[in-house]
Design a protein around this motif. Structure first.
Motif, PDB file in Angstrom:
ATOM      1  N   VAL A 189       0.844  -1.193   0.000  1.00  0.00           N
ATOM      2  CA  VAL A 189       0.000   0.000   0.000  1.00  0.00           C
ATOM      3  C   VAL A 189       0.886   1.252   0.000  1.00  0.00           C
ATOM      4  CG1 VAL A 189      -1.862  -1.157   1.262  1.00  0.00           C
ATOM      5  CG2 VAL A 189      -0.145   0.162   2.522  1.00  0.00           C
ATOM      6  N   LYS A 190       0.272   2.368  -0.348  1.00  0.00           N
ATOM      7  CA  LYS A 190       0.939   3.666  -0.277  1.00  0.00           C
ATOM      8  C   LYS A 190       0.017   4.611   0.492  1.00  0.00           C
ATOM      9  CE  LYS A 190       2.885   7.376  -3.128  1.00  0.00           C
ATOM     10  NZ  LYS A 190       3.090   7.857  -4.530  1.00  0.00           N
ATOM     11  N   CYS A 191       0.339   4.844   1.752  1.00  0.00           N
ATOM     12  CA  CYS A 191      -0.538   5.624   2.623  1.00  0.00           C
ATOM     13  C   CYS A 191       0.271   6.693   3.361  1.00  0.00           C
ATOM     14  CB  CYS A 191      -1.227   4.732   3.657  1.00  0.00           C
ATOM     15  SG  CYS A 191      -2.309   3.463   2.938  1.00  0.00           S
ATOM     16  N   SER A 192      -0.340   7.852   3.544  1.00  0.00           N
ATOM     17  CA  SER A 192       0.309   8.929   4.282  1.00  0.00           C
ATOM     18  C   SER A 192      -0.745   9.708   5.056  1.00  0.00           C
ATOM     19  CB  SER A 192       1.063   9.867   3.337  1.00  0.00           C
ATOM     20  OG  SER A 192       0.167  10.542   2.481  1.00  0.00           O
ATOM     21  N   HIS A 193      -0.304  10.323   6.147  1.00  0.00           N
ATOM     22  CA  HIS A 193      -1.199  11.182   6.921  1.00  0.00           C
ATOM     23  C   HIS A 193      -0.366  12.235   7.641  1.00  0.00           C
ATOM     24  CE1 HIS A 193       0.331   8.627  10.056  1.00  0.00           C
ATOM     25  NE2 HIS A 193      -0.443   9.145  10.996  1.00  0.00           N
ATOM     26  N   GLY A 194      -0.996  13.371   7.902  1.00  0.00           N
ATOM     27  CA  GLY A 194      -0.274  14.433   8.570  1.00  0.00           C
ATOM     28  C   GLY A 194      -1.189  15.562   8.992  1.00  0.00           C
ATOM     29  N   ALA A 195      -0.640  16.439   9.838  1.00  0.00           N
ATOM     30  CA  ALA A 195      -1.396  17.592  10.320  1.00  0.00           C
ATOM     31  C   ALA A 195      -0.423  18.715  10.633  1.00  0.00           C
ATOM     32  CB  ALA A 195      -2.200  17.227  11.560  1.00  0.00           C
ATOM     33  N   THR A 196      -0.875  19.949  10.412  1.00  0.00           N
ATOM     34  CA  THR A 196      -0.081  21.126  10.763  1.00  0.00           C
ATOM     35  C   THR A 196      -0.961  22.117  11.510  1.00  0.00           C
ATOM     36  OG1 THR A 196      -0.563  22.247   8.670  1.00  0.00           O
ATOM     37  CG2 THR A 196       1.399  20.852   8.740  1.00  0.00           C
ATOM     38  N   ILE A 197      -0.352  22.800  12.472  1.00  0.00           N
ATOM     39  CA  ILE A 197      -1.011  23.884  13.200  1.00  0.00           C
ATOM     40  C   ILE A 197      -0.027  25.050  13.235  1.00  0.00           C
ATOM     41  CG2 ILE A 197      -2.121  24.626  15.334  1.00  0.00           C
ATOM     42  CD1 ILE A 197      -2.548  21.663  16.010  1.00  0.00           C
ATOM     43  N   SER A 198      -0.378  26.138  12.577  1.00  0.00           N
ATOM     44  CA  SER A 198       0.491  27.307  12.515  1.00  0.00           C
ATOM     45  C   SER A 198      -0.224  28.507  13.124  1.00  0.00           C
ATOM     46  CB  SER A 198       0.871  27.618  11.059  1.00  0.00           C
ATOM     47  OG  SER A 198       1.479  26.506  10.442  1.00  0.00           O
ATOM     48  N   ARG A 199       0.574  29.447  13.573  1.00  0.00           N
ATOM     49  CA  ARG A 199       0.009  30.677  14.131  1.00  0.00           C
ATOM     50  C   ARG A 199       0.453  31.863  13.284  1.00  0.00           C
ATOM     51  NH1 ARG A 199      -2.768  29.860  18.559  1.00  0.00           N
ATOM     52  NH2 ARG A 199      -2.257  28.151  19.977  1.00  0.00           N
ATOM     53  N   PHE A 200      -0.428  32.833  13.187  1.00  0.00           N
ATOM     54  CA  PHE A 200      -0.118  34.081  12.496  1.00  0.00           C
ATOM     55  C   PHE A 200       0.673  34.957  13.469  1.00  0.00           C
ATOM     56  CE2 PHE A 200      -1.655  38.293  10.726  1.00  0.00           C
ATOM     57  CZ  PHE A 200      -0.788  38.256   9.659  1.00  0.00           C
ATOM     58  N   LEU A 201       1.980  34.979  13.310  1.00  0.00           N
ATOM     59  CA  LEU A 201       2.860  35.596  14.289  1.00  0.00           C
ATOM     60  C   LEU A 201       3.047  37.086  14.031  1.00  0.00           C
ATOM     61  CD1 LEU A 201       5.568  32.780  14.323  1.00  0.00           C
ATOM     62  CD2 LEU A 201       3.632  33.057  15.885  1.00  0.00           C
ATOM     63  N   GLU A 202       3.554  37.779  15.060  1.00  0.00           N
ATOM     64  CA  GLU A 202       3.775  39.216  14.937  1.00  0.00           C
ATOM     65  C   GLU A 202       4.769  39.533  13.821  1.00  0.00           C
ATOM     66  OE1 GLU A 202       4.922  40.891  18.614  1.00  0.00           O
ATOM     67  OE2 GLU A 202       3.058  40.377  19.655  1.00  0.00           O
ATOM     68  N   GLU A 203       5.744  38.630  13.618  1.00  0.00           N
ATOM     69  CA  GLU A 203       6.719  38.863  12.562  1.00  0.00           C
ATOM     70  C   GLU A 203       6.049  38.883  11.183  1.00  0.00           C
ATOM     71  OE1 GLU A 203       6.930  36.732  14.934  1.00  0.00           O
ATOM     72  OE2 GLU A 203       8.818  36.989  16.032  1.00  0.00           O
ATOM     73  N   GLU A 204       5.074  37.994  11.006  1.00  0.00           N
ATOM     74  CA  GLU A 204       4.368  37.965   9.735  1.00  0.00           C
ATOM     75  C   GLU A 204       3.528  39.227   9.550  1.00  0.00           C
ATOM     76  OE1 GLU A 204       2.533  34.283  10.752  1.00  0.00           O
ATOM     77  OE2 GLU A 204       3.661  33.192   9.226  1.00  0.00           O
ATOM     78  N   ALA A 205       2.890  39.658  10.637  1.00  0.00           N
ATOM     79  CA  ALA A 205       2.110  40.897  10.570  1.00  0.00           C
ATOM     80  C   ALA A 205       3.013  42.080  10.242  1.00  0.00           C
ATOM     81  CB  ALA A 205       1.378  41.129  11.902  1.00  0.00           C
ATOM     82  N   PHE A 206       4.201  42.120  10.857  1.00  0.00           N
ATOM     83  CA  PHE A 206       5.145  43.207  10.591  1.00  0.00           C
ATOM     84  C   PHE A 206       5.589  43.183   9.131  1.00  0.00           C
ATOM     85  CE2 PHE A 206       9.513  44.798  10.280  1.00  0.00           C
ATOM     86  CZ  PHE A 206       9.341  46.075  10.792  1.00  0.00           C
ATOM     87  N   TYR A 207       5.823  41.985   8.613  1.00  0.00           N
ATOM     88  CA  TYR A 207       6.242  41.841   7.217  1.00  0.00           C
ATOM     89  C   TYR A 207       5.193  42.425   6.279  1.00  0.00           C
ATOM     90  CZ  TYR A 207       7.519  39.553   2.817  1.00  0.00           C
ATOM     91  OH  TYR A 207       7.850  39.299   1.501  1.00  0.00           O
ATOM     92  N   LEU A 208       3.933  42.125   6.564  1.00  0.00           N
ATOM     93  CA  LEU A 208       2.860  42.629   5.711  1.00  0.00           C
ATOM     94  C   LEU A 208       2.687  44.136   5.870  1.00  0.00           C
ATOM     95  CD1 LEU A 208       0.297  39.731   6.249  1.00  0.00           C
ATOM     96  CD2 LEU A 208       1.546  40.238   4.149  1.00  0.00           C
ATOM     97  N   GLN A 209       2.785  44.625   7.132  1.00  0.00           N
ATOM     98  CA  GLN A 209       2.617  46.060   7.369  1.00  0.00           C
ATOM     99  C   GLN A 209       3.747  46.854   6.716  1.00  0.00           C
ATOM    100  OE1 GLN A 209       2.352  46.210  11.621  1.00  0.00           O
ATOM    101  NE2 GLN A 209       0.142  45.839  11.653  1.00  0.00           N
ATOM    102  N   ALA A 210       4.941  46.268   6.660  1.00  0.00           N
ATOM    103  CA  ALA A 210       6.062  46.941   6.022  1.00  0.00           C
ATOM    104  C   ALA A 210       5.834  47.131   4.528  1.00  0.00           C
ATOM    105  CB  ALA A 210       7.346  46.147   6.257  1.00  0.00           C
TER     106      ALA A 210
END
Length: 400
Positions: A329-350
């Motif tokens: 068989v060929k099976c895979s599974h996964g999960a991710t949990i990310s947060r919208f961090l202040e650095e990302e907000a700063f990057y966008l505001q810049a």
């Protein structure tokens, strides 16, 4: 009417309905789910069918969308309209068939499914004629308790596009949907669960025979408490299963996606991708399992859950699982949990992008992707519209 009171619940059941009576008798043998049950450790639905405030003056202005020519419109335990195309006919189904449908999910608790079956004032079975192609919509607009059950049989080489639209305010919804997809048939399921200040429990059971395909797409918005179970059984070879879903949660909204995919024969493919965003104190639960039976060789299965938390108080409980008894068989599974961090907000505001607009960009880029799976353009646009309304609401709350 049969009165039922137990575990802080009370409801009157239709005494002249043999299906309701059978389900009621089986229900008495089951314990109400609680946190000690593994499948119910995250989701406590509360008390269904207790007396409620009448919110009829605040009914959601749901009108059957223009793209729906055939379908069933439900409102507060009544069928407001039923229009069947030539390729779909209503058939009779006995209590034994309904009870076997519930048993086939291998769910020992099965409490709310039986509750829905016992309490359903709307209970219909349909057959899709072999070789026909049909588009059909189930729309539900309620402001109080509502239970319904539908059973579908897709005959060989038929095609059904089924659009399920739930847009309720202050309601408590119990739903059973059962599908038997015969050899060579195609089923496209598209579900909008937009239940403001409402509780929802739904169990969808889908049986796929050889050479069939299922495309499932969902959008979850505005639930007070929601648990949507989907059980899919791949009984034959050369089956294609594609399941995708999006969710956008805010305030204290709670949504659980419960998936069970059973590969019972060789040479079939399944794919599951569910992704969404959470804000404030909302919570999302993903409980998915892919089961590959002994002898189901050449199975390909993929399961992925991706989450983006916009608040430190938002909570994600994700549990993708594989249970494999075959070697090739060929099976895979996964999960991710990310947060919208202040650095990302700063990057966008810049780059002159304010936080509110950043939310819009993230939601459209991250959440909208799975909705591209909808093959009906007007249905897709309707879902995009509902998603946009939620994005605007979340942005306005943040600005305020």
């Amino acid at each position: 009417m049969i009165g039922f009171v137990g575990s802080s619940m009370q409801i009157n059941l239709p005494a002249n309905n043999s299906i309701s009576r059978h389900a009621f008798q089986a229900l008495q043998q089951h314990e109400k789910p609680h946190r000690k049950f593994e499948n119910w450790r995250y989701t406590q639905l509360g008390d269904f069918f207790l007396p409620q405030e009448d919110l009829s003056a605040h009914e959601s202005p749901l009108h059957t969308p223009s793209f729906v020519e055939y379908g069933i419109r439900m409102q507060n335990l009544n069928i407001e309209n039923m229009n069947l195309p030539a390729g779909i006919r209503e058939v009779e189904t006995g209590a034994e068939d309904w009870m076997q449908d519930m048993d086939k999910t291998y769910d020992a608790t099965n409490y709310y499914s039986l509750f829905a079956l016992a309490a359903s004032d709307i209970m219909n079975s349909f057959s899709v004629k072999a070789g026909t192609k049909n588009t059909f919509a189930l729309t539900n607009n309620s402001t109080r308790q509502h239970a319904h059950s539908f059973r579908w049989i897709l005959e060989e080489n038929s095609h059904l596009d089924l659009v399920s639209l739930h847009e309720n305010i202050g309601a408590q919804i119990l739903e059973n949907l059962v599908f038997y997809v015969r050899a060579g048939a195609e089923l496209n399921l598209t579900a909008l669960l937009n239940n403001q200040n409402s509780d929802y429990y739904g169990k969808w059971i889908i049986h796929l025979e050889e050479g069939t395909s299922l495309k499932f797409t969902s959008l979850d918005l505005n639930a007070r408490k929601q648990k949507h179970e989907v059980h899919v059984f791949l009984h034959g070879e050369n089956i294609e299963l594609d399941m995708q879903g999006s969710y956008l949660l805010h305030k204290s909204e709670h949504v659980e996606r419960f998936l069970r995919v059973h590969h019972l024969a060789p040479n079939s493919n399944s794919r599951q991708v569910f992704k969404g965003m959470l804000d404030d104190r909302s919570r999302y639960v993903f409980d998915g399992r892919v089961f590959v039976a002994k002898g189901a060789d050449q199975t390909s299965a993929e399961q992925l859950n991706q989450n983006l938390a916009l608040s430190s108080k938002a909570e994600v409980d994700t549990k993708p699982q594989l249970e494999i008894y075959a070697d090739d068989v060929k099976c895979s599974h996964g999960a991710t949990i990310s947060r919208f961090l202040e650095e990302e907000a700063f990057y966008l505001q810049a780059r002159a992008i304010d936080p509110a607009k950043a939310l819009d960009m993230l939601a459209r880029g991250f959440v909208r992707g799975t909705l591209a799976n909808i093959n009906h353009k007007e249905v897709q646009n309707y879902f995009y519209k509902k998603l946009e309304e939620k994005i605007v609401h979340m942005r306005e709350v943040q600005i305020a």
